[in-house]
Write an enzyme that holds these catalytic residues in place. Structure first.
Site, PDB file in Angstrom:
ATOM      1  N   ASP A  49       0.822  -1.206   0.000  1.00  0.00           N
ATOM      2  CA  ASP A  49       0.000   0.000   0.000  1.00  0.00           C
ATOM      3  C   ASP A  49       0.858   1.258   0.000  1.00  0.00           C
ATOM      4  O   ASP A  49       0.770   2.097   0.892  1.00  0.00           O
ATOM      5  CB  ASP A  49      -0.931  -0.018   1.214  1.00  0.00           C
ATOM      6  CG  ASP A  49      -1.969   1.101   1.164  1.00  0.00           C
ATOM      7  OD1 ASP A  49      -2.427   1.433   0.056  1.00  0.00           O
ATOM      8  OD2 ASP A  49      -2.302   1.645   2.235  1.00  0.00           O
ATOM      9  N   GLU A 104       4.187  -8.441   6.732  1.00  0.00           N
ATOM     10  CA  GLU A 104       2.872  -8.957   6.354  1.00  0.00           C
ATOM     11  C   GLU A 104       2.894  -9.900   5.152  1.00  0.00           C
ATOM     12  O   GLU A 104       2.100  -9.747   4.222  1.00  0.00           O
ATOM     13  CB  GLU A 104       1.901  -7.803   6.093  1.00  0.00           C
ATOM     14  CG  GLU A 104       1.627  -6.954   7.323  1.00  0.00           C
ATOM     15  CD  GLU A 104       0.536  -5.928   7.081  1.00  0.00           C
ATOM     16  OE1 GLU A 104      -0.056  -5.914   5.985  1.00  0.00           O
ATOM     17  OE2 GLU A 104       0.264  -5.125   7.993  1.00  0.00           O
ATOM     18  N   TYR A 111      -5.593  -3.433  12.579  1.00  0.00           N
ATOM     19  CA  TYR A 111      -6.339  -2.179  12.409  1.00  0.00           C
ATOM     20  C   TYR A 111      -7.795  -2.406  12.809  1.00  0.00           C
ATOM     21  O   TYR A 111      -8.697  -2.371  11.987  1.00  0.00           O
ATOM     22  CB  TYR A 111      -6.246  -1.694  10.964  1.00  0.00           C
ATOM     23  CG  TYR A 111      -4.854  -1.242  10.583  1.00  0.00           C
ATOM     24  CD1 TYR A 111      -4.453   0.071  10.762  1.00  0.00           C
ATOM     25  CD2 TYR A 111      -3.932  -2.136  10.063  1.00  0.00           C
ATOM     26  CE1 TYR A 111      -3.178   0.481  10.426  1.00  0.00           C
ATOM     27  CE2 TYR A 111      -2.648  -1.746   9.727  1.00  0.00           C
ATOM     28  CZ  TYR A 111      -2.279  -0.431   9.914  1.00  0.00           C
ATOM     29  OH  TYR A 111      -1.010  -0.036   9.591  1.00  0.00           O
ATOM     30  N   GLU A 135       2.103  -1.738  13.998  1.00  0.00           N
ATOM     31  CA  GLU A 135       1.230  -0.860  13.215  1.00  0.00           C
ATOM     32  C   GLU A 135      -0.142  -0.828  13.856  1.00  0.00           C
ATOM     33  O   GLU A 135      -0.662  -1.858  14.300  1.00  0.00           O
ATOM     34  CB  GLU A 135       1.086  -1.323  11.755  1.00  0.00           C
ATOM     35  CG  GLU A 135       2.320  -1.153  10.893  1.00  0.00           C
ATOM     36  CD  GLU A 135       2.073  -1.562   9.443  1.00  0.00           C
ATOM     37  OE1 GLU A 135       0.894  -1.509   9.010  1.00  0.00           O
ATOM     38  OE2 GLU A 135       3.037  -1.928   8.751  1.00  0.00           O
TER      39      GLU A 135
END
Length: 666
Positions: A213, A457, A510, A546
């Site tokens: 991303d 990831e 998240y 994160e």
């Protein structure tokens, strides 16, 4: 060198560095050291930054430049060129929409006048160093192929002495072809998808697909140098440090390239210009009584103390004595993971910092001193003591500043988006090992670098992932046994195949953003459950590497709604409540995603980039920056109390005043 056009065409489609290496007869094994170019009594440096001639190969197969051998004559003679600033990404500089998203070969060229003193002395070695070229680069000097490199974030160089010494006083032409194509075997990986439906797409239409991303900026992102050494020279310096009852121990190993007998002398200087230790020979240990240790920012009253190691090579030749001098900043400190704690100099260290990107308006990923200094000033204003180089190695100059300011670094390789089964095969594995070797070779001497991160990831539940990451992690530990190794996961702990082999587990999640949209009440429960599950299974310290939420500056909603400033702040607060329950136990850090907004590929879920920054892309604070700043200074003051009680440090008052001054100024 002549290469069939079809084969070069295959290179831009597949990105197979092994193909070009086979054609050139070049082994892919690393050779030599990678010391940062510097000026010393025996070395000179010439900066080649500025405007270069630039041309993108817009031909249908991106192969015109090789068919017409653009490297054999000035690039301007091949057709229209642009003035392209170096360093910068080429994508945002012009107004051509095709260049913004261009995939394929681009060509850079610059005419260089090499100093006469360099070309007339046969005892001078002239090196061309390219600090970063994304992604695959081929380099010619005066039309002669000199080197190539696969990987978009680490330096490479070539000895061009013979090419420039035949033309004293004449301009020399440096040509660099760069291909930004990503394949299943590059780091980061990607695939080229050809669209063959003629009712929907024009002929030869293709797109670059990635699983990360951030925008695939390309070009010469960092400095290009010419520099010199003597023909007999210091090739590499490796320093590791230890502490024994207050005495600093500096272990060193020097690699010299010389065909003659030589001697090595080492002097270690303190900041006041006093010699505190001396050594002789290529390997040894320097002892520094009552050493000043390198401490992180906000962990000591004198953070980031650096000694200077001066290495002098003396070679006896038939023509007389030749010497080479190289200096290296040295921070004496120890790093270890013990009993769920991350220890620096034997004291618990808690990471309260950020994730970053090399990203800004116009320049893309291009290095810019003004931007770098703004970022460091914001980090110190924020009270951040650390960052992770998400998701690739940053510029060497950034690492040098971290050494000087005491900003702790988790140094990450470009292993982001490894999700395809073919990306776990031997071709990818070999490249990953080489990238880790290059990363360790470049950054091994930085005291600010406390941990290596081998991936971010990946799809770690695939069967081949266990062998893949066991091999990469093991190889990294063998390259540098002095630093812990981590692996950043967004998987469930029971299916993660990389976690058993790392020293610290970094987890990304998240909650209430990518799922349970808008349901802020679930965050604390889910964060706590994640921590408990990871720790129960692996019994290793954890960093929340994160977390965050997008925030469009100026959007306000109460009650908080997604994308509002209030929503981002509320998400952070809920994470902080959960972190505070575990950070005195086995959670050793928290890194916000992200320091600043950054550009991504265009998609319906991204409004001109990722907006999870606590600063805008222009480095202006959002409301969340003040929230985080208050938290980080509070944690810093808690750390100071711990030091004061154990070591009688007197830094608490001064730092508290500094924090209060920051609060008043806002």
């Amino acid at each position: 060198m002549q290469v069939a056009g079809a084969m070069v065409g295959a290179l831009w489609v597949t990105g197979a560095a092994a193909l070009w290496a086979a054609l050139c007869g070049r082994a892919l094994a690393l050779e030599g050291g990678m010391l940062y170019p510097q000026e010393t009594p025996s070395r000179e440096r010439k900066d080649l930054n500025g405007l270069w001639d630039f041309r993108a190969d817009f031909s249908e197969d991106r192969n015109q430049g090789f068919r017409e051998r653009w490297y054999q004559r000035p690039l301007r003679e091949s057709g229209p060129v642009l003035d392209m600033p170096v360093p910068s990404s080429f994508n945002d500089v012009g107004q051509d929409r095709k260049l913004y998203s261009f995939i394929g070969w681009v060509w850079y060229e610059r005419q260089v006048l090499v100093p006469r003193s360099w070309t007339q002395d046969p005892g001078t070695r002239v090196m061309l160093r390219i600090s970063s070229a994304h992604y695959y680069a081929i380099v010619w000097v005066n039309g002669v192929h000199v080197t190539e490199h696969e990987g978009g974030h680490l330096p490479f160089e070539a000895d061009i002495s013979k090419l420039v010494q035949f033309s004293p006083g004449e301009l020399n032409r440096i040509t660099i072809a760069i291909n930004n194509t990503l394949t299943p075997h590059t780091l980061p990986p990607g695939i080229i998808e050809h669209m063959t439906d003629s009712s929907r797409y024009p002929k030869y239409y293709f797109v670059q697909k990635t699983n990360f991303d951030f925008f695939n900026y390309a070009g010469l992102h960092r400095s290009v140098f010419l520099y010199t050494t003597p023909v007999s020279y210091i090739d590499d310096v490796t320093v590791t440090t230890d502490v024994d009852q207050g005495t600093g121990l500096v272990n060193y190993e020097i690699v010299v390239k010389s065909n003659e007998n030589f001697e090595l002398e080492l002097l270690l200087w303190d900041k006041e210009g006093r010699v505190v230790a001396k050594g002789m020979g290529a390997r040894g240990q320097l002892a520094v009584p009552s050493a000043q240790l390198w401490w992180p920012y906000l962990m000591h009253e004198q953070p980031a103390y650096l000694y200077t190691l001066e290495v002098t090579l003396v070679v006896q030749t038939g023509a007389g004595i030749v010497s080479d001098v190289y200096t290296l900043p040295v921070g004496i400190r120890t790093v270890e993971v013990v009993h769920n704690q991350f220890l620096i100099n034997g004291k618990p260290f808690y990471f309260h910092g950020v994730n970053k990107h090399e990203d800004a308006d116009i320049r893309g990923k291009g290095f810019d001193w003004a931007l770098v200094m703004k970022d460091f000033n914001l980090l110190r204003w924020l009270g951040a003591n650390s960052f992770r180089t998400s998701h690739y190695p940053y510029a060497e100059e950034v690492m040098q500043l971290c050494d000087r300011y005491g900003i702790v670094v988790i140094d990450e390789c470009p292993g982001v988006g490894i999700v395809l089964p073919e990306s776990f095969k031997n071709i990818s594995l070999q490249h990953h090992l080489e990238v880790m070797e290059e990363l360790v070779r470049r950054d091994k001497n930085h005291p600010s670098v406390v941990m290596w991160s081998v991936a971010n990831e990946p799809v770690s539940w695939l069967a081949p992932a266990a062998y893949y990451f066991k091999t990469v992690i093991g190889h990294t530990k063998a390259l540098d046994p002095t630093r812990p190794v981590t692996f950043v996961s967004n998987s469930r702990p029971e299916v993660d195949r990389g976690a058993p082999y790392v020293d610290v587990i970094c987890i990304n999640n998240y909650y209430s953003w990518y799922h349970d949209y808008g349901h802020l009440e679930v965050i604390q429960l889910q964060v706590n459950a994640a921590f408990e599950n990871w720790y129960k299974l692996y019994q290793k310290p954890i960093i929340q590497s994160e977390y965050g939420a997008d925030n469009i500056p100026g959007f306000h909603q109460d009650p908080p709604l997604m994308f509002s400033e209030e929503y981002q702040k509320f998400v952070l607060q809920q994470y902080h409540f959960a972190l505070d329950q575990k950070r005195k136990d086995y959670v050793i850090g928290e890194l916000i995603w992200n320091f600043a907004d950054f550009m991504t590929d265009q998609s319906p879920r991204r409004v001109i980039g990722n907006k999870k920054g606590i600063f805008t892309r222009q480095r202006q604070p959002k409301g969340s920056a003040f929230l985080l700043r208050e938290r980080y200074w509070k944690i810093a003051n808690e750390t100071i109390f711990a030091f004061q009680s154990s070591d009688s440090f007197t830094m608490l008052a001064s730092l508290s005043k500094q924090s209060q001054h920051h609060s008043n100024s806002t």
